[in-house]
Design a protein around this motif. Structure first.
Motif, PDB file in Angstrom:
ATOM      1  N   GLY A  54       2.664  37.604 -26.629  1.00  0.00           N
ATOM      2  CA  GLY A  54       1.610  36.805 -26.316  1.00  0.00           C
ATOM      3  C   GLY A  54       0.279  36.896 -27.148  1.00  0.00           C
ATOM      4  O   GLY A  54      -0.756  36.405 -26.794  1.00  0.00           O
ATOM      5  N   LYS A  55       0.285  37.907 -28.067  1.00  0.00           N
ATOM      6  CA  LYS A  55      -0.967  38.044 -29.129  1.00  0.00           C
ATOM      7  C   LYS A  55      -0.582  37.569 -30.518  1.00  0.00           C
ATOM      8  O   LYS A  55       0.350  37.936 -31.168  1.00  0.00           O
ATOM      9  CB  LYS A  55      -1.297  39.506 -28.953  1.00  0.00           C
ATOM     10  CG  LYS A  55      -1.607  39.976 -27.630  1.00  0.00           C
ATOM     11  CD  LYS A  55      -2.052  41.251 -27.669  1.00  0.00           C
ATOM     12  CE  LYS A  55      -2.466  41.812 -26.272  1.00  0.00           C
ATOM     13  NZ  LYS A  55      -2.389  43.323 -26.300  1.00  0.00           N
ATOM     14  N   PRO A  56      -1.575  37.024 -30.919  1.00  0.00           N
ATOM     15  CA  PRO A  56      -1.441  36.619 -32.620  1.00  0.00           C
ATOM     16  C   PRO A  56      -1.326  37.897 -33.325  1.00  0.00           C
ATOM     17  O   PRO A  56      -1.764  39.090 -33.050  1.00  0.00           O
ATOM     18  CB  PRO A  56      -2.809  36.042 -33.022  1.00  0.00           C
ATOM     19  CG  PRO A  56      -3.438  35.608 -31.485  1.00  0.00           C
ATOM     20  CD  PRO A  56      -2.839  36.723 -30.775  1.00  0.00           C
ATOM     21  N   THR A  57      -0.458  37.776 -34.352  1.00  0.00           N
ATOM     22  CA  THR A  57      -0.084  38.956 -35.353  1.00  0.00           C
ATOM     23  C   THR A  57      -0.117  38.341 -36.770  1.00  0.00           C
ATOM     24  O   THR A  57       0.308  37.273 -36.896  1.00  0.00           O
ATOM     25  CB  THR A  57       1.525  39.557 -34.830  1.00  0.00           C
ATOM     26  OG1 THR A  57       1.438  40.769 -35.811  1.00  0.00           O
ATOM     27  CG2 THR A  57       2.290  38.620 -35.073  1.00  0.00           C
ATOM     28  N   GLU A  58      -0.387  39.326 -37.644  1.00  0.00           N
ATOM     29  CA  GLU A  58      -0.463  38.876 -38.995  1.00  0.00           C
ATOM     30  C   GLU A  58       1.120  39.249 -39.500  1.00  0.00           C
ATOM     31  O   GLU A  58       1.373  39.091 -40.819  1.00  0.00           O
ATOM     32  CB  GLU A  58      -1.376  39.832 -39.905  1.00  0.00           C
ATOM     33  CG  GLU A  58      -2.730  39.567 -39.560  1.00  0.00           C
ATOM     34  CD  GLU A  58      -3.349  38.420 -39.977  1.00  0.00           C
ATOM     35  OE1 GLU A  58      -3.223  38.187 -41.087  1.00  0.00           O
ATOM     36  OE2 GLU A  58      -4.286  37.543 -39.145  1.00  0.00           O
ATOM     37  N   ALA A  59       1.998  39.330 -38.658  1.00  0.00           N
ATOM     38  CA  ALA A  59       3.611  39.861 -39.028  1.00  0.00           C
ATOM     39  C   ALA A  59       4.089  39.036 -40.035  1.00  0.00           C
ATOM     40  O   ALA A  59       4.000  37.938 -39.799  1.00  0.00           O
ATOM     41  CB  ALA A  59       4.184  40.227 -37.926  1.00  0.00           C
ATOM     42  N   ARG A  60       4.638  39.500 -41.142  1.00  0.00           N
ATOM     43  CA  ARG A  60       5.560  38.817 -42.011  1.00  0.00           C
ATOM     44  C   ARG A  60       6.650  39.479 -42.458  1.00  0.00           C
ATOM     45  O   ARG A  60       6.843  40.689 -42.231  1.00  0.00           O
ATOM     46  CB  ARG A  60       4.956  38.354 -43.404  1.00  0.00           C
ATOM     47  CG  ARG A  60       3.523  37.631 -43.137  1.00  0.00           C
ATOM     48  CD  ARG A  60       2.691  37.151 -44.308  1.00  0.00           C
ATOM     49  NE  ARG A  60       3.479  36.343 -45.360  1.00  0.00           N
ATOM     50  CZ  ARG A  60       3.276  36.283 -46.520  1.00  0.00           C
ATOM     51  NH1 ARG A  60       2.251  36.861 -47.146  1.00  0.00           N
ATOM     52  NH2 ARG A  60       3.750  35.353 -47.171  1.00  0.00           N
ATOM     53  N   ALA A  61       7.769  39.048 -43.003  1.00  0.00           N
ATOM     54  CA  ALA A  61       8.874  39.493 -43.159  1.00  0.00           C
ATOM     55  C   ALA A  61       9.363  38.838 -44.449  1.00  0.00           C
ATOM     56  O   ALA A  61       9.217  37.689 -44.769  1.00  0.00           O
ATOM     57  CB  ALA A  61       9.662  39.586 -42.113  1.00  0.00           C
TER      58      ALA A  61
END
Length: 151
Positions: A54-61
């Motif tokens: 439910g929260k924005p994240t900078e996550a990448r893979a």
């Protein structure tokens, strides 16, 4: 019993989490006697609009794909930002992460699964579509990824 009716019961993809995508891609390519696919980064946050719990994240893979007939094998090496990929890799180690289905009507499918007690873990956009990981573990003993392609 709720009928979740994804509209498709064909498993499109199996996702595996890895620590070293280059090494694991090479191992799979050698094992199957195929060319090693080039890995690539998922889109940056501005484009991917990734949300985790439910929260924005900078996550990448880093992702690499092996097309194995009717099934695609996806290798995923996540960065350190909050994501279902990072959580699972840190908790369970390398290996199985999800099975995926191509669907239509992403918002409706997410709502239907959530109403049945299968919450949204992560969602995002990619060039040509969008994805959502649903926490179906309690009932199905695995995570489901929904993939919707742009028309």
């Amino acid at each position: 019993m709720v009928n979740y009716a994804l509209g498709n019961n064909v498993i499109t993809q199996i996702g595996l989490l890895v620590h070293d995508i280059e090494k694991t891609s090479r191992a799979y390519a050698d094992f199957f006697g195929v060319d090693k696919p080039q890995w690539f980064w998922t889109d940056e946050a501005e484009k991917a609009k990734t949300e985790h719990r439910g929260k924005p994240t900078e996550a990448r893979a880093k992702l690499a794909f092996f097309n194995m007939g009717s099934l695609q094998l996806e290798l995923i090496e996540p960065d350190r930002n909050p994501s279902t990929w990072r959580e699972s890799l840190d908790s369970n180690g390398e290996g199985f992460h999800h099975i995926a289905f191509v669907i239509e009507g992403m918002k409706e499918k997410i709502s239907l699964l959530e109403a049945g007690g299968m919450p949204l873990l992560q969602k995002g956009e990619y060039t040509g579509g969008r994805y959502a990981y649903m926490d179906t573990f309690k009932d199905l003993k695995l995570l489901i990824e929904l993939l919707e392609k742009d028309r």
